[in-house]
Scaffold this motif. Structure first.
Motif, mmCIF file in Angstrom:
data_model
loop_
_atom_site.group_PDB
_atom_site.id
_atom_site.type_symbol
_atom_site.label_atom_id
_atom_site.label_comp_id
_atom_site.label_asym_id
_atom_site.label_seq_id
_atom_site.Cartn_x
_atom_site.Cartn_y
_atom_site.Cartn_z
ATOM 1 N N ALA A 51 0.827 -1.152 0.161
ATOM 2 C CA ALA A 51 -0.017 -0.001 0.071
ATOM 3 C C ALA A 51 0.925 1.462 0.205
ATOM 4 C CB ALA A 51 -0.738 -0.090 1.344
ATOM 5 N N ARG A 52 0.451 2.264 -0.735
ATOM 6 C CA ARG A 52 1.261 3.571 -0.899
ATOM 7 C C ARG A 52 0.395 4.659 -0.415
ATOM 8 N NH1 ARG A 52 3.651 3.320 -6.919
ATOM 9 N NH2 ARG A 52 5.032 1.506 -6.744
ATOM 10 N N GLU A 53 1.072 5.497 0.171
ATOM 11 C CA GLU A 53 0.458 6.689 0.890
ATOM 12 C C GLU A 53 0.125 7.662 -0.411
ATOM 13 O OE1 GLU A 53 2.576 8.544 3.959
ATOM 14 O OE2 GLU A 53 2.325 7.045 5.219
ATOM 15 N N THR A 54 -1.067 8.451 -0.473
ATOM 16 C CA THR A 54 -1.333 9.530 -1.489
ATOM 17 C C THR A 54 -0.445 10.622 -1.165
ATOM 18 O OG1 THR A 54 -3.457 8.697 -1.354
ATOM 19 C CG2 THR A 54 -3.088 10.756 -2.137
ATOM 20 N N PRO A 55 0.252 10.962 -2.182
ATOM 21 C CA PRO A 55 1.390 12.190 -1.983
ATOM 22 C C PRO A 55 0.349 13.358 -1.686
ATOM 23 C CG PRO A 55 0.943 11.611 -4.211
ATOM 24 C CD PRO A 55 0.396 10.720 -3.647
ATOM 25 N N LYS A 56 1.086 14.122 -0.919
ATOM 26 C CA LYS A 56 0.551 15.293 -0.372
ATOM 27 C C LYS A 56 0.593 16.425 -1.159
ATOM 28 C CE LYS A 56 0.602 14.149 4.451
ATOM 29 N NZ LYS A 56 1.091 14.613 5.864
ATOM 30 N N GLN A 57 -0.251 17.558 -1.518
ATOM 31 C CA GLN A 57 -0.137 18.317 -2.294
ATOM 32 C C GLN A 57 0.990 19.420 -1.773
ATOM 33 O OE1 GLN A 57 -4.022 20.212 -3.406
ATOM 34 N NE2 GLN A 57 -3.671 19.409 -5.520
ATOM 35 N N ARG A 58 1.782 20.126 -2.558
ATOM 36 C CA ARG A 58 2.636 21.122 -1.996
ATOM 37 C C ARG A 58 1.663 22.333 -1.692
ATOM 38 N NH1 ARG A 58 5.550 19.497 -6.289
ATOM 39 N NH2 ARG A 58 5.120 21.379 -7.542
ATOM 40 N N PRO A 59 2.127 23.242 -0.743
ATOM 41 C CA PRO A 59 1.312 24.310 -0.248
ATOM 42 C C PRO A 59 0.924 25.312 -1.552
ATOM 43 C CG PRO A 59 3.017 23.921 1.233
ATOM 44 C CD PRO A 59 3.293 23.009 0.083
ATOM 45 N N GLU A 60 2.010 25.453 -2.327
ATOM 46 C CA GLU A 60 1.592 26.401 -3.366
ATOM 47 C C GLU A 60 0.846 25.904 -4.429
ATOM 48 O OE1 GLU A 60 5.690 24.232 -4.454
ATOM 49 O OE2 GLU A 60 4.562 25.098 -2.656
ATOM 50 N N GLU A 61 0.571 24.445 -4.517
ATOM 51 C CA GLU A 61 -0.382 23.969 -5.412
ATOM 52 C C GLU A 61 -1.629 23.901 -4.952
ATOM 53 O OE1 GLU A 61 2.320 20.235 -7.480
ATOM 54 O OE2 GLU A 61 1.143 19.913 -5.668
ATOM 55 N N THR A 62 -1.862 23.773 -3.666
ATOM 56 C CA THR A 62 -3.227 23.988 -2.959
ATOM 57 C C THR A 62 -3.601 25.385 -2.931
ATOM 58 O OG1 THR A 62 -2.536 22.208 -1.296
ATOM 59 C CG2 THR A 62 -4.469 23.938 -0.650
#
Length: 394
Positions: A51-62
């Motif tokens: 199982a892989r963790e969903t990559p978190k969005q970078r703050p600038e992308e959000t």
């Protein structure tokens, strides 16, 4: 007999005691056996991935996603600019509507008019402009900047695609963060109406325009404010001397504020020759089949960067950011190259323009680049009113 039986009995008892002692002694540990897996047996031929963790969005992308969402809620963006063919404006408007749900309102204001209106809006706090797209002028830039009318902004596309830009990319104009280079604009061909000017009469140099037969037959954009007319004056003054313009004064040049009007006059034959126009203003007439030709001159032509400004206190600040970012995407730059006749800043976009414009670009013997230093020198002539004095204009 009794003793013999007794001895055998004792031996049997002793043997039994030994067996019992051995049975009760320390036993060796059995080998440890791995517990069977609790999961189901693997299906043959199927590799089970961990199982892989969903990559978190970078703050600038959000943050940018939030900007786009806010732009959809605003629903419109207003841009002050003298540029844009009808087809080009329609293409940008459609893409903004389709991609972001934002309607583009085009206000056709010349650079000086747009700058003056923006400054008044800032003073009166009656804001209308979201984005300003004038020609490149240090005077106009300083005018709106000193009024606090500009916002520092780095489009996300400039960061996410760092290797696609020519030269310094969006910072090609200045190190300030409130001026964004949009594209490269070429200007100053000698434009003739082929129904009125024979091929054997085509000027090869601006000096050929001194011929008395062209008196009263030349149209040009005004020279009193920053822009192509004033810059054409300054460049030719440097190349040919101020004496050139002192003689051109006798040719009774017709000056117009609207570059589109200069293009219309030569296209319809009201003027035989037009000066100081960029391809963006002549392209619609070429597309419509007007009898006009762009001629390279021995003195060459010039190129400048076209800037974009995000306006402070804008009614639709998020939509303004989205519009600027879109224009710098591959899709946006393709529209500018194809329909606005502006050379893109991106290396991955082909420059497509009208064949007549392309012939002029390919045939021009030399180019003067409108760097910060050059434009500042041209604007110094504007500030001093040099052209008005030499040409006897009010």
């Amino acid at each position: 007999m009794k003793r013999k039986g007794f001895g055998k009995g004792l031996l049997v008892v002793a043997l039994l005691l030994v067996v019992i002692a051995l049975a009760c002694g320390p036993a060796s540990k059995p080998a440890t056996t791995a517990a069977p897996p609790t999961s189901q047996p693997a299906t043959p031929g199927v590799v089970v991935q961990p199982a892989r963790e969903t990559p978190k969005q970078r703050p600038e992308e959000t943050a940018w996603q939030e900007t786009v969402s806010a732009a959809r809620k605003e629903g419109s963006v207003t841009i002050y600019t003298p540029f844009g063919t009808p087809d080009g404006k329609d293409a940008v408007s459609k893409a903004m509507q389709d991609n972001y749900g934002v309607r583009v309102q085009w206000m056709g204001l010349r650079g000086a008019e747009g700058a003056q209106r923006i400054v008044l809006e800032q003073k009166s706090k009656q804001y209308a402009a979201d984005v300003f797209w004038p020609g490149f002028s240090t005077l106009l830039t300083n005018q709106v900047r000193s009024a606090g009318a500009l916002v520092r902004f780095t489009p996300p596309v400039a960061i996410s695609e760092p290797d696609v830009w020519k030269g310094k990319g969006i910072r090609s104009i200045t190190d300030e963060q409130d001026v964004i280079a949009l594209s490269i604009n070429s200007s100053n061909p000698i434009i003739v109406n082929t129904g009125l000017v024979r091929p054997d009469e085509y000027p090869k140099s601006h000096k050929d325009l001194l011929d008395p037969k062209w008196k009263g037959k030349i149209a040009m954009t005004e020279v009193s404010q920053s822009g192509s007319g004033a810059y054409t004056f300054s460049i030719l003054k440097k190349e040919l001397g101020v004496e050139y313009w002192e003689r051109m004064k006798e040719q009774n040049i017709a000056f117009f504020k609207d570059q589109g009007e200069v293009g219309r006059r030569v296209a319809t034959g009201e003027s035989h020759i037009a000066l100081s126009l960029g391809p963006v203003f002549i392209s619609p007439f070429l597309t419509a089949g007007a009898p006009i030709k762009l001629l390279p001159a021995a003195e060459g032509s010039y190129k400048t960067f076209l800037p974009l400004y995000l306006v402070n206190n804008a009614p639709n600040p998020n939509s303004g950011k989205v519009l600027i970012n879109f224009i710098l995407t591959k899709q946006g730059q393709e529209i500018l190259a194809r329909l606005f006749s502006n050379e893109p800043l991106r290396k991955d976009v082909e420059f497509k323009t009208h064949p007549e414009i392309q012939r002029w670009l390919d045939g021009t013997p030399k180019w003067t680049m409108g760097t910060m230093e050059n434009v500042a020198a041209w604007d110094a002539d504007v500030a001093a009113g040099t052209a008005q004095k030499v040409l006897g204009l009010k």
